[in-house]
Every structure is written in structure tokens, then in C-alpha cells.
Design a protein around this motif. Structure first.
Motif, PDB file in Angstrom:
ATOM      1  N   GLU A   1       0.887  -3.812  13.137  1.00  0.00           N
ATOM      2  CA  GLU A   1       1.598  -4.710  12.222  1.00  0.00           C
ATOM      3  C   GLU A   1       1.279  -4.372  10.781  1.00  0.00           C
ATOM      4  O   GLU A   1       2.165  -4.400   9.903  1.00  0.00           O
ATOM      5  N   ALA A   2       0.034  -4.053  10.486  1.00  0.00           N
ATOM      6  CA  ALA A   2      -0.358  -3.680   9.130  1.00  0.00           C
ATOM      7  C   ALA A   2       0.321  -2.378   8.705  1.00  0.00           C
ATOM      8  O   ALA A   2       0.764  -2.244   7.554  1.00  0.00           O
TER       9      ALA A   2
ATOM     10  N   GLU B   1       3.226  -1.267   9.856  1.00  0.00           N
ATOM     11  CA  GLU B   1       4.646  -1.573   9.657  1.00  0.00           C
ATOM     12  C   GLU B   1       4.886  -2.234   8.310  1.00  0.00           C
ATOM     13  O   GLU B   1       5.878  -1.945   7.639  1.00  0.00           O
ATOM     14  N   LYS B   2       4.000  -3.118   7.886  1.00  0.00           N
ATOM     15  CA  LYS B   2       4.157  -3.804   6.603  1.00  0.00           C
ATOM     16  C   LYS B   2       3.955  -2.846   5.442  1.00  0.00           C
ATOM     17  O   LYS B   2       4.597  -2.964   4.406  1.00  0.00           O
ATOM     18  N   SER B   3       3.040  -1.890   5.624  1.00  0.00           N
ATOM     19  CA  SER B   3       2.750  -0.964   4.515  1.00  0.00           C
ATOM     20  C   SER B   3       3.807   0.118   4.391  1.00  0.00           C
ATOM     21  O   SER B   3       3.937   0.745   3.360  1.00  0.00           O
TER      22      SER B   3
END
Length: 114
Positions: free
Chosen positions: A108-109, A111-113
Motif C-alpha cells: 500500500e505504501a 502504491e501511494k508513493s
């Protein structure tokens, strides 16, 4: 996928939930059978010690009773091993769940970055 991915397929197979469940299930089965065996052997040993009339036994009652008690102690050892298997399976399942949660957080981290 709920299970974490590993570099080696062998590690992935060994850490699969079905293997961990099998260890716990085997521990439960063996533990139950050991507990029943302990109770049975202790009762049989006590009956042989008291030379109960319900037991038609032609041999040495005290030796047979002693052998029942020895067998009960062996079953206690197997009961302890069963408890160890159950605890190990539960600890491994906890570790696997934590690893899967950490992997999801990283994904998830990422994907956000991006």
C-alpha cells in the motif's frame, strides 16, 4: 492473496496455512487420544493393583499394574508433545498473519508513493 510471498517456493509451501493447520489438527488429535489413554491406563492399573474380581487375569497383578503406569507416563510425554505442536502451530500462524499484514502495508505504501 492472504499468504505472504517468499523467494523460495519450498519456504512458501512450508509456511502455507494448510501445513500450519495440519500441525495443530494433529496435535489436537494426538492430545485427545493421549488423554484418553492416560485415563484408561491409570484406571486399569488401579484395578489390577486392587486385584478387582471383574478382571480375569492369570498373571502377576502388580507387574501388570506397574506396566500400565509406565505406559501412562509414556502417554503423558506424548500429550506434552501434542501441546507443544499446538502452541507451535498457533505461534507460526500469528507470525504468518503479522508478516502478511506487513507485506500489505508495504504494498500500500508503494502504491501511494508511485
Amino acid at each position: 492473496s492472504d499468504s505472504p510471498t517468499f523467494a523460495s517456493p519450498r519456504v512458501q509451501i512450508l509456511a502455507s496455512p494448510s501445513i500450519m493447520s495440519c500441525l495443530e489438527d494433529c496435535g489436537n488429535c494426538c492430545g485427545l487420544l493421549s488423554a484418553i489413554g492416560i485415563i484408561f491406563l491409570l484406571c486399569l492399573g488401579a484395578a489390577l493393583d486392587s486385584k478387582a474380581s471383574a478382571i480375569d487375569f492369570k498373571g502377576d497383578h502388580s507387574e501388570a499394574a506397574r506396566n500400565c503406569y509406565i505406559a501412562a507416563v509414556i502417554y503423558v510425554v506424548f500429550l506434552a508433545l501434542s501441546v507443544c505442536c499446538i502452541r507451535k502451530a498457533k505461534a507460526d500462524a500469528r507470525e504468518e498473519a503479522e508478516a502478511a499484514a506487513e507485506l500489505r502495508r508495504r504494498e500500500e505504501a508503494e502504491e501511494k508513493s508511485s
